[in-house]
Motif scaffolding. Structure first.
Motif, PDB file in Angstrom:
ATOM      1  N   GLU A 146     -67.914  59.327  73.101  1.00  0.00           N
ATOM      2  CA  GLU A 146     -67.175  60.417  72.450  1.00  0.00           C
ATOM      3  C   GLU A 146     -67.193  60.226  70.931  1.00  0.00           C
ATOM      4  OE1 GLU A 146     -62.708  62.245  72.147  1.00  0.00           O
ATOM      5  OE2 GLU A 146     -63.023  60.638  73.591  1.00  0.00           O
ATOM      6  N   ALA A 147     -67.002  58.990  70.485  1.00  0.00           N
ATOM      7  CA  ALA A 147     -67.003  58.721  69.032  1.00  0.00           C
ATOM      8  C   ALA A 147     -68.398  58.942  68.448  1.00  0.00           C
ATOM      9  CB  ALA A 147     -66.535  57.284  68.771  1.00  0.00           C
ATOM     10  N   MET A 148     -69.437  58.537  69.193  1.00  0.00           N
ATOM     11  CA  MET A 148     -70.814  58.743  68.706  1.00  0.00           C
ATOM     12  C   MET A 148     -71.102  60.234  68.571  1.00  0.00           C
ATOM     13  SD  MET A 148     -72.696  55.912  71.112  1.00  0.00           S
ATOM     14  CE  MET A 148     -74.399  56.145  70.582  1.00  0.00           C
ATOM     15  N   ARG A 149     -70.754  60.991  69.603  1.00  0.00           N
ATOM     16  CA  ARG A 149     -71.047  62.430  69.581  1.00  0.00           C
ATOM     17  C   ARG A 149     -70.239  63.134  68.493  1.00  0.00           C
ATOM     18  NH1 ARG A 149     -73.958  64.195  74.018  1.00  0.00           N
ATOM     19  NH2 ARG A 149     -73.055  66.268  74.037  1.00  0.00           N
ATOM     20  N   TYR A 150     -69.019  62.699  68.289  1.00  0.00           N
ATOM     21  CA  TYR A 150     -68.176  63.268  67.228  1.00  0.00           C
ATOM     22  C   TYR A 150     -68.852  63.092  65.864  1.00  0.00           C
ATOM     23  CZ  TYR A 150     -63.921  63.832  64.348  1.00  0.00           C
ATOM     24  OH  TYR A 150     -62.992  64.237  63.407  1.00  0.00           O
ATOM     25  N   ALA A 151     -69.474  61.923  65.668  1.00  0.00           N
ATOM     26  CA  ALA A 151     -70.057  61.616  64.361  1.00  0.00           C
ATOM     27  C   ALA A 151     -71.379  62.348  64.119  1.00  0.00           C
ATOM     28  CB  ALA A 151     -70.282  60.106  64.241  1.00  0.00           C
ATOM     29  N   VAL A 152     -72.045  62.776  65.188  1.00  0.00           N
ATOM     30  CA  VAL A 152     -73.400  63.321  65.014  1.00  0.00           C
ATOM     31  C   VAL A 152     -73.490  64.826  65.260  1.00  0.00           C
ATOM     32  CG1 VAL A 152     -75.798  63.203  65.786  1.00  0.00           C
ATOM     33  CG2 VAL A 152     -74.418  61.159  65.791  1.00  0.00           C
ATOM     34  N   ASP A 194     -67.569  55.812  55.152  1.00  0.00           N
ATOM     35  CA  ASP A 194     -66.227  56.405  55.066  1.00  0.00           C
ATOM     36  C   ASP A 194     -65.110  55.407  55.387  1.00  0.00           C
ATOM     37  OD1 ASP A 194     -67.066  58.940  54.310  1.00  0.00           O
ATOM     38  OD2 ASP A 194     -67.323  59.628  56.376  1.00  0.00           O
ATOM     39  N   MET A 195     -65.450  54.247  55.906  1.00  0.00           N
ATOM     40  CA  MET A 195     -64.412  53.312  56.367  1.00  0.00           C
ATOM     41  C   MET A 195     -63.616  52.717  55.201  1.00  0.00           C
ATOM     42  SD  MET A 195     -66.194  51.572  59.654  1.00  0.00           S
ATOM     43  CE  MET A 195     -64.723  50.651  60.005  1.00  0.00           C
ATOM     44  N   PRO A 196     -62.402  52.260  55.466  1.00  0.00           N
ATOM     45  CA  PRO A 196     -61.544  51.731  54.384  1.00  0.00           C
ATOM     46  C   PRO A 196     -62.204  50.600  53.590  1.00  0.00           C
ATOM     47  CG  PRO A 196     -60.246  52.106  56.346  1.00  0.00           C
ATOM     48  CD  PRO A 196     -61.684  52.354  56.740  1.00  0.00           C
ATOM     49  N   CYS A 197     -63.054  49.797  54.237  1.00  0.00           N
ATOM     50  CA  CYS A 197     -63.675  48.687  53.509  1.00  0.00           C
ATOM     51  C   CYS A 197     -64.775  49.155  52.565  1.00  0.00           C
ATOM     52  CB  CYS A 197     -64.248  47.664  54.485  1.00  0.00           C
ATOM     53  SG  CYS A 197     -65.507  48.372  55.576  1.00  0.00           S
ATOM     54  N   MET A 198     -65.174  50.427  52.667  1.00  0.00           N
ATOM     55  CA  MET A 198     -66.208  50.947  51.759  1.00  0.00           C
ATOM     56  C   MET A 198     -65.614  52.083  50.921  1.00  0.00           C
ATOM     57  SD  MET A 198     -69.901  50.396  53.337  1.00  0.00           S
ATOM     58  CE  MET A 198     -70.238  49.197  54.607  1.00  0.00           C
ATOM     59  N   GLN A 241     -60.143  59.393  63.254  1.00  0.00           N
ATOM     60  CA  GLN A 241     -60.044  59.999  64.582  1.00  0.00           C
ATOM     61  C   GLN A 241     -59.975  58.955  65.703  1.00  0.00           C
ATOM     62  OE1 GLN A 241     -59.813  63.228  64.746  1.00  0.00           O
ATOM     63  NE2 GLN A 241     -60.041  63.669  66.921  1.00  0.00           N
ATOM     64  N   PHE A 242     -60.738  57.876  65.557  1.00  0.00           N
ATOM     65  CA  PHE A 242     -60.906  56.942  66.696  1.00  0.00           C
ATOM     66  C   PHE A 242     -60.447  55.517  66.401  1.00  0.00           C
ATOM     67  CE2 PHE A 242     -64.113  60.254  67.221  1.00  0.00           C
ATOM     68  CZ  PHE A 242     -63.859  60.675  68.520  1.00  0.00           C
ATOM     69  N   GLY A 243     -60.061  55.232  65.153  1.00  0.00           N
ATOM     70  CA  GLY A 243     -59.712  53.854  64.781  1.00  0.00           C
ATOM     71  C   GLY A 243     -60.926  53.139  64.196  1.00  0.00           C
ATOM     72  N   GLU A 244     -60.633  52.102  63.414  1.00  0.00           N
ATOM     73  CA  GLU A 244     -61.714  51.442  62.670  1.00  0.00           C
ATOM     74  C   GLU A 244     -62.720  50.743  63.582  1.00  0.00           C
ATOM     75  OE1 GLU A 244     -60.829  49.014  59.234  1.00  0.00           O
ATOM     76  OE2 GLU A 244     -58.998  50.174  58.927  1.00  0.00           O
ATOM     77  N   ALA A 245     -62.220  50.033  64.596  1.00  0.00           N
ATOM     78  CA  ALA A 245     -63.141  49.256  65.430  1.00  0.00           C
ATOM     79  C   ALA A 245     -64.105  50.172  66.176  1.00  0.00           C
ATOM     80  CB  ALA A 245     -62.343  48.398  66.418  1.00  0.00           C
ATOM     81  N   GLN A 246     -63.556  51.274  66.721  1.00  0.00           N
ATOM     82  CA  GLN A 246     -64.422  52.200  67.474  1.00  0.00           C
ATOM     83  C   GLN A 246     -65.430  52.876  66.533  1.00  0.00           C
ATOM     84  OE1 GLN A 246     -65.152  52.312  70.498  1.00  0.00           O
ATOM     85  NE2 GLN A 246     -64.185  54.004  71.592  1.00  0.00           N
ATOM     86  N   ALA A 247     -65.003  53.195  65.299  1.00  0.00           N
ATOM     87  CA  ALA A 247     -65.928  53.818  64.339  1.00  0.00           C
ATOM     88  C   ALA A 247     -67.049  52.844  63.976  1.00  0.00           C
ATOM     89  CB  ALA A 247     -65.173  54.255  63.081  1.00  0.00           C
ATOM     90  N   LEU A 248     -66.680  51.588  63.772  1.00  0.00           N
ATOM     91  CA  LEU A 248     -67.688  50.572  63.450  1.00  0.00           C
ATOM     92  C   LEU A 248     -68.725  50.478  64.576  1.00  0.00           C
ATOM     93  CD1 LEU A 248     -68.261  48.258  61.330  1.00  0.00           C
ATOM     94  CD2 LEU A 248     -67.079  46.752  62.906  1.00  0.00           C
ATOM     95  N   LEU A 249     -68.220  50.439  65.806  1.00  0.00           N
ATOM     96  CA  LEU A 249     -69.116  50.333  66.969  1.00  0.00           C
ATOM     97  C   LEU A 249     -69.960  51.595  67.142  1.00  0.00           C
ATOM     98  CD1 LEU A 249     -66.766  48.646  69.580  1.00  0.00           C
ATOM     99  CD2 LEU A 249     -68.808  47.651  68.521  1.00  0.00           C
TER     100      LEU A 249
END
Ligand code: GRG
Length: 295
Positions: free
Chosen positions: A33-39, A84-88, A103-111
Motif C-alpha cells: 500500500e505504501a509503495m503504490r501510494y508513492a508511485v 521528503d523524510m525528516p532526516c533529509m 501517511q505511513f510512518g517513517e519506517a514504512q516509508a523508508l522500506l
C-alpha cells in the motif's frame, strides 16, 4: 502520427497501467500500500516519457522500453520518498498529498523506498526471452550508475552538505548534474539502449541531449520554486530560499536563470540535430515542455 499531446496522454496511460500491474498490492504488512501510494496517480512522468521518446528515436525494443520507463519512475519515486523524510528535506506535501512518511510512518516509508528501488531492477530483468540478456544488463548498468554514488545519491550527499554554504555556479551545476541530471540523462540513454545497432555517435548525441535537458529541468525547478505556489506545484513552494539552499535563482537571478533554461533547450535541440536520427520529434517537444512547464 498522433500529435504530441495525444502521444503524451497515451504513453502516460500505458506507464500508469504497467506500474499498477507491477507494483505489488500484496507485499507484507501494508508495504504494498505504501509503495503504490508513492508511485501511482501522481507526477508528470517526465522520466518515463524521456525513455519512451528516446526508444522511439532509435526504433527500440518495445517491451524493454516500457520496463525501462517504469524502472526510471520507480527510482525517482523512491528518491522522493526518502528525500521528503525528516532526516533529509523534511517535507509534508508531495504530488498534492501528504508525503509517504506522514501517511505511513517513517519506517514504512523508508522500506517502501527501498522496495521501490529493488523493484526497478527486477523489472529490467524479466524471466525468459522477453528482453535480450545483453540489453537487460546494459539497462541495469545505466540505471545503477545514475542512481548511485556517482549519480543521484552522490548528488544528494553534496546537497545535504551544502545547506547554508555559498556555492559557485560551477559547484551548483556539478551538484545538480548528479542529483537531478543523472537520472534524467540516464532515462534518455536507457531509451537509446533499447535500440539495436545504434551508432555510437547517435548514442553520444542523445547523452548530450539528456545532459542539457537534465540541467534545464533543475534550472526551471529553481525558477518555479519562487514563481509558483504550492497548489500549482503539488509540493511546498519556496522551500529552497527558506532552507537557505543555493539555487540558480539565488545565484543568477530570475532573468538570467530563464535565459539559461532557454540556452539549454537550444543545446538539447542542437544535440538532436547532430544525432543523425530521424525520429527525434518527441524528444524535441519534451525539451520544450521541460522548459515551458508550470509545475
Ligand atoms: C534520497 C538518494 C536520494 C535522492 C533524492 C531527486 C532527489 C534526490 C530529491 C528531490 C528533491 C528535489 C525537489 C529536486 C528538484 C528536482 C526534482 C527531482 C523535482 C521532482 O521531480 P518532478 O518534478 O516530480 O519530475 P514529479 O512529482 O512530477 O514526478
Amino acid at each position: 502520427m498522433p500529435d504530441f499531446a495525444t502521444w503524451t496522454a497515451e504513453q502516460r496511460a500505458r506507464v500508469e497501467r504497467a506500474l499498477s500491474d507491477w507494483v505489488p498490492v500484496d507485499a507484507p504488512a501494508g508495504l504494498g500500500e505504501a509503495m503504490r501510494y508513492a508511485v501511482l496517480d501522481g507526477g508528470k512522468r517526465v522520466r518515463p516519457l524521456l525513455v519512451l521518446a528516446a526508444a522511439e528515436a532509435v526504433q527500440g525494443h518495445a517491451e524493454a522500453a516500457l520496463r525501462a520507463a517504469c524502472a526510471s519512475e520507480l527510482i525517482h519515486a523512491y528518491s522522493l520518498v526518502h528525500d521528503d523524510m525528516p532526516c533529509m528535506d523534511d517535507d509534508v506535501l508531495r504530488r498534492g498529498k501528504p508525503t509517504a512518511h506522514v501517511q505511513f510512518g517513517e519506517a514504512q516509508a523508508l522500506l517502501a523506498g527501498d522496495a521501490l528501488q529493488a523493484l526497478a531492477f527486477e523489472l529490467l530483468t524479466p524471466d525468459g526471452d522477453a528482453v535480450p540478456p545483453a540489453m537487460q544488463a546494459e539497462l541495469c548498468r545505466l540505471l545503477a550508475r545514475a542512481a548511485g554514488a556517482q549519480g543521484m545519491a552522490g548528488g544528494q550527499a553534496i546537497d545535504l552538505a551544502s545547506v547554508g554554504k555559498p556555492l559557485t555556479e560551477p559547484q551548483l551545476r556539478a551538484m545538480h548534474k548528479l542529483k537531478t541530471g543523472a537520472l534524467l540523462q540516464a532515462s534518455v540513454d536507457m531509451g537509446a539502449a533499447c535500440g539495436v545497432g545504434v551508432p555510437l555517435a547517435a548514442r553520444g548525441a542523445l547523452r548530450d541531449y539528456g545532459a542539457a535537458v537534465g540541467l534545464a529541468f533543475q534550472v526551471v525547478d529553481d525558477i518555479l520554486d519562487v514563481t509558483a505556489d504550492s497548489a500549482e506545484l503539488g509540493k511546498t513552494a519556496g522551500k529552497d530560499a527558506a532552507a537557505d539552499k543555493p539555487t540558480y535563482v539565488s545565484l543568477l537571478g530570475l532573468q538570467a536563470s530563464r535565459a539559461l533554461a532557454d540556452d539549454l533547450r537550444a543545446q538539447a535541440h542542437a544535440a538532436l540535430d547532430a544525432s543523425g536520427l530521424h525520429h527525434t520529434g518527441r524528444l524535441r517537444a519534451l525539451a520544450d515542455r521541460v522548459v515551458e512547464r508550470s509545475n
